[in-house]
Design an enzyme around this catalytic site. Structure first.
Site, PDB file in Angstrom:
ATOM      1  N   GLU C  85      37.572  47.846  44.120  1.00  0.00           N
ATOM      2  CA  GLU C  85      38.984  48.225  44.213  1.00  0.00           C
ATOM      3  C   GLU C  85      39.869  47.182  43.532  1.00  0.00           C
ATOM      4  O   GLU C  85      39.697  45.992  43.702  1.00  0.00           O
ATOM      5  CB  GLU C  85      39.401  48.379  45.683  1.00  0.00           C
ATOM      6  N   ARG C  95      45.058  60.752  56.917  1.00  0.00           N
ATOM      7  CA  ARG C  95      44.779  62.181  56.844  1.00  0.00           C
ATOM      8  C   ARG C  95      44.052  62.648  58.104  1.00  0.00           C
ATOM      9  O   ARG C  95      44.133  63.809  58.484  1.00  0.00           O
ATOM     10  CB  ARG C  95      43.927  62.467  55.591  1.00  0.00           C
ATOM     11  N   CYS C 148      40.599  51.602  55.332  1.00  0.00           N
ATOM     12  CA  CYS C 148      40.036  50.754  54.270  1.00  0.00           C
ATOM     13  C   CYS C 148      41.143  50.021  53.521  1.00  0.00           C
ATOM     14  O   CYS C 148      41.093  48.809  53.344  1.00  0.00           O
ATOM     15  CB  CYS C 148      39.220  51.599  53.277  1.00  0.00           C
ATOM     16  N   HIS C 170      34.271  49.924  47.738  1.00  0.00           N
ATOM     17  CA  HIS C 170      33.846  51.167  48.367  1.00  0.00           C
ATOM     18  C   HIS C 170      32.430  51.509  47.934  1.00  0.00           C
ATOM     19  O   HIS C 170      32.041  51.252  46.789  1.00  0.00           O
ATOM     20  CB  HIS C 170      34.802  52.313  47.988  1.00  0.00           C
TER      21      HIS C 170
END
Lengths: 218, 218, 218, 218
Positions: C85, C95, C148, C170
């Site tokens: 990342e 979500r 995360c 990830h």
């Protein structure tokens, strides 16, 4: 000139399924109903999204219109273009129930039928002509194993050996469907209607399909 | 007991193609060569990635080993699991040239053959058994129109009506391939070998396939 | 030589979430716990998948180990490789609920913090080194807006201006997870452990990151 | 009433890039040029697809029109809907050269700027309003690292702390582009224009954004 003197083509679409309230395949078909393309009258017909019943309804349509060409349309979520199906296979394997609640698994469409039928439409010429006109299109190697493939197989079986050419085209959902179920491609009705009109005209005008690759590696 | 008294199964893989230097299908097949599964000896055989020549090589393999079961393996970029192919279709339509430079378009695999053959392996039981063992697997409705489908069709044709069951399984690229061509799923050789060993054992142990949905809507 | 004289690096993983029974990020971290890489001891630490509590746990880990480098791991369904990342953003937008049932929407991770922090790990060198070793890897432009990213942002904030370099990677689900939720890429634990070990070694060995494109057009 | 007494909003689009002959972002912007939305005049402006020069052109546009709101549009191949970007990051990392041949790697947009800027448009209300009107839309967590993000970052920097709200929206290619590069989603100009008109009206009408989740897990 009586209406019976104008030849007709049959354009089928499905009723909504899977919890949707409309089906772009029927919206497209009925928008083209009655149009005259290359001297041929478009006859739209709605099929139920039901194994078995869809083919009985197709029989009625064929009897009613004696078409010289048949294109069946169906909705394909996840696809981004007009997909000309190459082949129908003799299997029903339903991931979800049909509109009558039936969910056949690994049953033949027709117990005595061959494993598959190919489209008898000039699908390569149709894809090439659509792309040339700015409409996204492609050849598809599978129509799935749900009611769409079921109708495609039944259609090809009924017309096998006849002079009537026939096939199946999958189309994406409408933007208003994609707005409710985000993350999938869509095309508006105007594009679907324009593309289907052109696809039909190309099919009527093309006797011998072009040799242009449209395959998949896997 | 002589070696000829042990029944054998044939496991084919392809040579590399498309600019690659290895092919996971052959790496997997040769890793299993000679293993005894359910009392049956695995015989690995490499096929050229060439239309026509691949089927002549397959004929040699069938003659050499008289297998009681055949599984052909092929690489499928873009797929993320072990894909049990349901159907082989009678068409060659090459998006890229094969390893001999041939690129047939819309030619039949066999001019006089039927439109398609179904796998005669218990693909639903194989998928269920693989998943239960933690190996990602699925039924695929299309093996494409390149050399993989060509071999699958030719294999099913050769064994049609015989007691020898046969089919095709696509597998993802290896991580080292995905490292060079980023953005595609992969599985390492250890997973592919373990999964293929289990798939073969499941095929040998299962006479009647299970009824479990594995279809696609489109 | 006492254990305190060996420098340490912190490798965090998350507890399972979203109905799963394991999390590959923690399986990977704990498999590397105690290893000596480039003279540095790996210290694994499990974080709860809970907004807020994850950062309090991270504070404990930093206090306990005084690491010279930190890599936080997280599971990313749908990704096919090890994703380094690039940037953490100051927003929580969940979500799904976290493991404590909280579902913040458009709240800052830190009310007074800057909009974003960049990774201070040599992510381009890490991607290049992983690919050279045959491990699929890429730079990612978004760590999402769930726990995360929350941990990544909190980590970078805590270490901003210090000599301790830190970042987030990830990783895909395990094959056994993909077997239960078909259709997503996966990599087995052996590949994840090998790749993470190499990623850490590359981070320790590389002071100045390489200039190699790893961008996205959109 | 003189024209200067009508407030204006700035709607930018890009010139074509990547070998294309048109760019849907500019086609959309110029189609809306001069329209009056909620009492505000739309001013379309074309930006070069060139790092640096795009921001100099943007400065001219801001000076020429003194807009009360700015929406920058850009093409995003592979996306299927109108994507409201959440955040611009301070990095240029070009996977392909821009239209002047420059390909910066890991350079800041602005050496002294913060790591990121958030959109100051009510992106959640815009997505909700678009979807309610049947236009596919979503929040995006990354605008990439090419000229689109470059312009978005530069725009937010210029207007930081001012009362002028601004942001970026990615849009899919046109069907005629997808017809030449098959396999990607598209939407026709009519849908893009209708959607952008509505997005602008929603932005003008909404002072406080709604709290509605629009996040990503990873």
């Amino acid at each position: 000139m009586t209406s019976s003197s104008v030849p007709s083509l049959l354009l089928t679409g499905f009723e909504p399924f899977g919890g949707e309230t409309l089906n772009p395949s029927w919206e497209t078909a009925r928008a083209l109903d009655g149009e005259l393309l290359e001297g041929v009258r478009v006859r739209a017909w709605q099929l139920p999204c039901v194994f078995g019943a869809a083919l009985r309804s197709l029989d009625q349509a064929l009897a009613a219109h004696s078409p010289l060409l048949v294109l069946a349309l169906g909705q394909a979520s996840g696809r981004c273009d007009l997909s000309l199906e190459r082949v129908a296979i003799n299997v029903d394997d339903a991931r979800i129930p049909d509109n009558a609640g039936a969910q056949p698994v690994d049953e033949p469409v027709l117990a005595t039928g061959p494993a598959a039928y190919f489209s008898t439409l000039p699908i390569k010429a149709m894809v090439a002509g659509l792309r040339a006109a700015g409409i996204p299109a492609s050849v598809s190697q599978t129509a799935g194993t749900f009611v769409c493939n079921h109708v495609f197989y039944g259609l090809q079986h009924r017309l096998a050996g006849s002079a009537v050419r026939s096939g199946f085209m999958h189309i994406p959902p409408l933007p208003e469907q994609a707005a409710r179920f985000p993350g999938q491609p869509s095309l508006p009705l105007s594009t679907l209607v324009e593309g289907t009109r052109l696809a039909l005209s190309l099919a009527l005008r093309t006797q011998e399909d072009v040799r242009e690759q449209g395959g998949a590696i896997a």
